[in-house]
Design an enzyme around this catalytic site. Sequence first.
Site, PDB file in Angstrom:
ATOM      1  N   LYS A 172     -12.667  38.566  39.141  1.00  0.00           N
ATOM      2  CA  LYS A 172     -12.738  37.370  39.963  1.00  0.00           C
ATOM      3  C   LYS A 172     -12.444  37.749  41.417  1.00  0.00           C
ATOM      4  CE  LYS A 172      -9.168  34.336  40.233  1.00  0.00           C
ATOM      5  NZ  LYS A 172      -7.979  34.617  41.075  1.00  0.00           N
ATOM      6  N   GLU A 240       4.451  29.771  39.431  1.00  0.00           N
ATOM      7  CA  GLU A 240       4.834  31.129  39.814  1.00  0.00           C
ATOM      8  C   GLU A 240       6.020  31.089  40.765  1.00  0.00           C
ATOM      9  OE1 GLU A 240       1.356  33.945  40.261  1.00  0.00           O
ATOM     10  OE2 GLU A 240       0.548  32.124  41.132  1.00  0.00           O
ATOM     11  N   ASP A 259      -8.210  29.643  43.631  1.00  0.00           N
ATOM     12  CA  ASP A 259      -7.580  30.827  43.039  1.00  0.00           C
ATOM     13  C   ASP A 259      -7.296  30.636  41.546  1.00  0.00           C
ATOM     14  OD1 ASP A 259      -6.464  33.399  43.269  1.00  0.00           O
ATOM     15  OD2 ASP A 259      -4.437  32.605  43.502  1.00  0.00           O
ATOM     16  N   HIS A 264      -8.664  30.248  35.588  1.00  0.00           N
ATOM     17  CA  HIS A 264      -7.568  30.335  34.617  1.00  0.00           C
ATOM     18  C   HIS A 264      -7.244  28.986  33.955  1.00  0.00           C
ATOM     19  CE1 HIS A 264      -7.344  34.164  36.397  1.00  0.00           C
ATOM     20  NE2 HIS A 264      -6.500  33.899  37.359  1.00  0.00           N
ATOM     21  N   LYS A 364       2.658  28.327  43.858  1.00  0.00           N
ATOM     22  CA  LYS A 364       3.460  29.510  44.165  1.00  0.00           C
ATOM     23  C   LYS A 364       4.822  29.079  44.699  1.00  0.00           C
ATOM     24  CE  LYS A 364      -0.352  32.665  44.802  1.00  0.00           C
ATOM     25  NZ  LYS A 364      -0.252  33.344  43.510  1.00  0.00           N
TER      26      LYS A 364
HETATM   27  C1  BG6 Z   1      -4.645  35.750  39.887  1.00  0.00           C
HETATM   28  C2  BG6 Z   1      -4.455  35.014  41.178  1.00  0.00           C
HETATM   29  O1  BG6 Z   1      -5.950  35.580  39.417  1.00  0.00           O
HETATM   30  O2  BG6 Z   1      -3.733  35.255  38.919  1.00  0.00           O
HETATM   31  C3  BG6 Z   1      -3.028  35.183  41.670  1.00  0.00           C
HETATM   32  O3  BG6 Z   1      -5.355  35.495  42.161  1.00  0.00           O
HETATM   33  C4  BG6 Z   1      -2.063  34.745  40.600  1.00  0.00           C
HETATM   34  O4  BG6 Z   1      -2.806  34.442  42.858  1.00  0.00           O
HETATM   35  C5  BG6 Z   1      -2.369  35.431  39.277  1.00  0.00           C
HETATM   36  O5  BG6 Z   1      -0.762  35.100  41.036  1.00  0.00           O
HETATM   37  C6  BG6 Z   1      -1.531  34.857  38.163  1.00  0.00           C
HETATM   38  O6  BG6 Z   1      -1.665  35.654  37.031  1.00  0.00           O
HETATM   39  P1  BG6 Z   1      -0.491  35.774  35.974  1.00  0.00           P
HETATM   40  O7  BG6 Z   1      -1.059  36.610  34.881  1.00  0.00           O
HETATM   41  O8  BG6 Z   1       0.673  36.389  36.678  1.00  0.00           O
HETATM   42  O9  BG6 Z   1      -0.206  34.369  35.550  1.00  0.00           O
END
Ligand code: BG6
Length: 515
Positions: A172, A240, A259, A264, A364
Amino acid sequence: MVDVSASAHAALSNNETTRGVRQAPPGSMVIFGGGGDLTKRLLVPAIYNLDSAGLLSEDFSIIVVDWAEMTTEGLLEQLKGALDDFVSKRGTNATTLRQDVWNRLSQSITYLRGSFEELSTFEALKERLGERSAVFYLAVAARFFGPIVDLLGESGLADQTDTISRRVIIEKPFGADLESAKALNARLLRSLDENQIYRIDHYLGKETVQNILALRFSNGFFEPLWNRQNIDHVQITAAETVGVERRGRFYESTGAIRDMVPNHLMQLLSMVAMEAPTSFDAEAVRDEKAKVLSAIQPIDLSQVVRGQYVSGSFGVGDEAEALRGYREEPDVAMGSQTETYVAMKLRIDNWRWAGVPFYLRTGKRLRRRKTEIAIHFKQAPFALFRDTPVDKLTPNIMVLHIQPTEGVTMQFSAKVPGPSVRLGGVRMKFDYSDWFSEGPSTGYETLIYDCMIGDQTLYQRADTIEEGWRIVEPAFTQNIADKSPLCFYPGGLDGPREADELLARSGRRWLDLNN
Ligand code: BG6
């Protein structure tokens, strides 16, 4: 009691060799952008884990392609350093590198220097690859996806035969909106067939995300309740604690919606809301995902809350860690309007879900790192408790914990022991780690292995990518600053209070992040 069927993950979790698990066929992995962070932190450790589990062919090699001036020896030194770090700190049961595995891997890795935009790089690659199957991993900035795939086509590297497969894994961001995602799909499909394209979403590599389908469809007691008759609403959270770190430049033009949401969060949503596929066959699973996504209305911006973190702290008192605000981060504009948090309400217009809101939130610099899906069931009728001291019933919630803890919790009411009828909220918890030995996983092992054996189930098809972008499209085509003005929230807490109001309007509330 625990019967883990033969699968790549079973072999990985038990750190044993293949016993019943198919070894990947011979071939090469070509990593474009192999000098970068992703390769060192995740891809090579994932390959190391696959090899440790005996899942790679003896005839496996890696070609790293990048623009940097570097030798194979220099690259190996960097990779070894990164692997040492990986095994000592993360994911594996062992604390030192397995020398036998490293010897094998290091002999199979070579470096090829070249530009991603010049045919000569691809001609040199073709020569080095010869008549071997290959997985081309595009660990590069998104602007190179198109040019690399064009040149794979032009050089003949994308040509397959009955015995040679050529597949491309694309990271991505896949497009920046609906139009660019469609254009990219169209461009890729000029050089490749859909069955050669593996659009990765690393959320699908998470074991507990894959478990959603197992949980729903291999048990008799969840699915009959999984509908609008019994479910009040669903909350999907990806919180996060990190800020944007060194990614300010990328994040400024991206923001939390692009993002996290079309990719996701839509993957999580489709796993939880899709109908049962007729098999685990890639097309059967992806058809159902595409169907449920196509039943989702584009976002209504009056039901979207956007936030940006300002300075704050983790903890209080002497121990507190001060956090700077988003606008103070490197490469971020002083008056930036980019959202670092988003919450939204979505509707799915189909027979299973009509009238059941799906609330999504991601951000975040929040209080806790936590990804989970909470299914809130409808309340039981109160009649039985009317003449008792019970004034309200504990909401029935089933939480699918995805990270950092992995498992499932159910919350329900039980009678408090004693002569009068009183109810207490209780929880029943299934923790993955209590039942299964923890796998030495980066989250990329299953995805890479699946691509090597040609299984696209955990990869995104062109239509599901486009559906994800269609759903969030109003954020880019309408005046979002007016319709969903930016709200500010202090770092280290729960996000903007306006996100609480989004649910409070209908008498609901988010599950506590501290829960
Ligand atoms: C990424 C985003 O695709 O996924 C990031 O670009 C994000 O900004 C991350 O922090 C989160 O992934 P995970 O696996 O830590 O939840």
